[in-house]
Write a protein that holds these residues in place. Structure first.
Motif, PDB file in Angstrom:
ATOM      1  N   TRP A 192       0.835  -1.200   0.000  1.00  0.00           N
ATOM      2  CA  TRP A 192       0.000   0.000   0.000  1.00  0.00           C
ATOM      3  C   TRP A 192       0.867   1.246   0.000  1.00  0.00           C
ATOM      4  O   TRP A 192       0.629   2.175  -0.764  1.00  0.00           O
ATOM      5  N   TRP A 193       1.871   1.267   0.860  1.00  0.00           N
ATOM      6  CA  TRP A 193       2.737   2.441   0.953  1.00  0.00           C
ATOM      7  C   TRP A 193       3.559   2.635  -0.311  1.00  0.00           C
ATOM      8  O   TRP A 193       3.807   3.764  -0.741  1.00  0.00           O
ATOM      9  N   THR A 194       3.968   1.537  -0.922  1.00  0.00           N
ATOM     10  CA  THR A 194       4.708   1.643  -2.186  1.00  0.00           C
ATOM     11  C   THR A 194       3.853   2.288  -3.263  1.00  0.00           C
ATOM     12  O   THR A 194       4.307   3.177  -3.996  1.00  0.00           O
ATOM     13  N   ASN A 195       2.605   1.872  -3.343  1.00  0.00           N
ATOM     14  CA  ASN A 195       1.693   2.456  -4.330  1.00  0.00           C
ATOM     15  C   ASN A 195       1.407   3.923  -4.041  1.00  0.00           C
ATOM     16  O   ASN A 195       1.320   4.741  -4.965  1.00  0.00           O
ATOM     17  N   ALA A 196       1.268   4.276  -2.772  1.00  0.00           N
ATOM     18  CA  ALA A 196       1.036   5.672  -2.407  1.00  0.00           C
ATOM     19  C   ALA A 196       2.223   6.533  -2.826  1.00  0.00           C
ATOM     20  O   ALA A 196       2.059   7.624  -3.398  1.00  0.00           O
ATOM     21  N   GLY A 197       3.439   6.041  -2.557  1.00  0.00           N
ATOM     22  CA  GLY A 197       4.634   6.785  -2.946  1.00  0.00           C
ATOM     23  C   GLY A 197       4.777   6.922  -4.446  1.00  0.00           C
ATOM     24  O   GLY A 197       5.109   7.998  -4.959  1.00  0.00           O
ATOM     25  N   LEU A 198       4.510   5.829  -5.166  1.00  0.00           N
ATOM     26  CA  LEU A 198       4.619   5.870  -6.628  1.00  0.00           C
ATOM     27  C   LEU A 198       3.551   6.771  -7.253  1.00  0.00           C
ATOM     28  O   LEU A 198       3.796   7.425  -8.269  1.00  0.00           O
ATOM     29  N   PHE A 199       2.370   6.814  -6.631  1.00  0.00           N
ATOM     30  CA  PHE A 199       1.336   7.729  -7.131  1.00  0.00           C
ATOM     31  C   PHE A 199       1.822   9.174  -7.069  1.00  0.00           C
ATOM     32  O   PHE A 199       1.632   9.952  -8.008  1.00  0.00           O
TER      33      PHE A 199
END
Length: 343
Positions: free
Chosen positions: A212-219
């Motif tokens: 989840w955090w990886t996706n938030a950062g990549l967004f």
């Protein structure tokens, strides 16, 4: 994932995408002129460009794994889209008429309806009708494909869809789409396929907290790249240019995957509020349709977006007000049964 988590995740994604649409349209007001408000408009517009792709990805998750015969599919889907399209088109035409716009006799109204959206944001309802026509065939492609074939389809779709932007940026004369008849891989319908694929991938990785955090950062990263690319290209052509805002641009595609995962994953954390989210989610179509009317009325009464105040706070405040008023209006309308079919 449990059925409750799935429903709450889909509702959260739908509500999030709806708010992003409103933020995008509010931000777009100050995009067309390079002034001291432009960077705020570029920032918020870049941050919310994934809104329509997320709506389409939700449709992909909900539709491509279903089994239903063609009459049932078309009856259900067209009954969901046609009444709102007709109602809100007539609503805006009636409003425009009160403001001095003339459509002529009843035949003029019919011609206007058939010719395209009366108000720009209603393009989505017209587009979704065309997309639904192809869904039964896309569903068979999805269900009959192996993992490698799904990835190949998505790879072709992403490459071909992004080609016009690559061609414009690098001033390439070759038109691959025309030369090799690659038009079958172009269009927003690919987001349905992408949504189903991303959802499957999410199910396999949802137990990993860092996902989840990886996706938030990549967004955030891909949104920032959209913002930077928009600035660079606008400076290159010496005028604000939305080329990289296109829903099929590479950065927007990547950001859409990430924010879909973020919003869906957020649903698991919002399970205690699932009833409220479900109620708001049921109103999102109506909120989408009415929000331009509300936005225009808000701007005419307050002048918030044209004031000397900073757009950095004016845009999110205006978007929140438009969302709240639109939602309240639709909730009120939905208390009357006939309006439930158009909202």
């Amino acid at each position: 994932m449990a059925k409750g988590n799935f429903s709450t995740g889909m509702d959260t994604a739908r509500v999030g995408a709806c708010f992003m649409v409103i933020m995008l349209h509010v931000a777009a007001v100050n995009f067309n002129v390079f002034d001291d408000q432009w960077w705020a408009a570029n920032f918020y517009d870049s941050l919310t460009r994934s809104c329509v792709p997320v709506f389409l990805m939700i449709s992909g998750v909900l539709l491509l794994n279903k089994q239903e015969d063609l009459p049932a599919f078309f009856t259900k889907r067209f009954a969901r889209v046609l009444p709102p399209l007709l109602f809100w088109s007539l609503f805006y035409m009636a409003w425009n008429t009160s403001q001095g716009v003339h459509y002529g006799a009843w035949s003029g109204w019919i011609k206007t309806l058939a010719s395209g959206p009366v108000v720009f944001h209603l393009w989505y309802l017209y587009a979704i009708l065309g997309i639904y026509l192809f869904v039964p065939f896309l569903r068979n492609i999805w269900q009959g494909s192996r993992l490698a074939e799904k990835r190949m389809f998505l790879a072709f779709w992403m490459l071909v869809s992004g080609w016009p932007i690559i061609r414009a940026v690098f001033d390439i004369d070759i038109d691959l789409l025309e030369t090799y008849s690659l038009g079958s891989f172009v269009g927003l319908i690919g987001y349905l396929f992408l949504g189903a694929y991303v959802f499957e991938a999410y199910q396999k990785k949802m137990m990993k907290g860092q996902y989840w955090w990886t996706n938030a950062g990549l967004f955030v990263v891909f949104s920032a790249l959209t913002m930077a690319a928009t600035f660079a290209y606008s400076k290159h052509v010496d005028a604000p240019d939305p080329l990289f805002y296109d829903y099929l641009s590479p950065f927007v595609m990547a950001a859409s995957v990430c924010v879909f995962n973020v919003l869906y994953g957020l649903g698991a954390k919002l399970r205690p509020y699932s009833a409220a989210l479900n109620r708001i989610s049921a109103c999102t179509l109506g909120v989408y349709c009415i929000h331009i009317f509300v936005m225009d009325r808000l701007e005419s009464m307050t002048g918030l977006l044209q004031s000397d105040g900073s757009s950095w706070w004016a845009i999110p405040v205006a978007a929140s007000c438009v969302f709240a008023v639109s939602l309240a209006s639709i909730m009120l309308l939905r208390r009357f049964r006939p309006f439930q079919h158009v909202t």
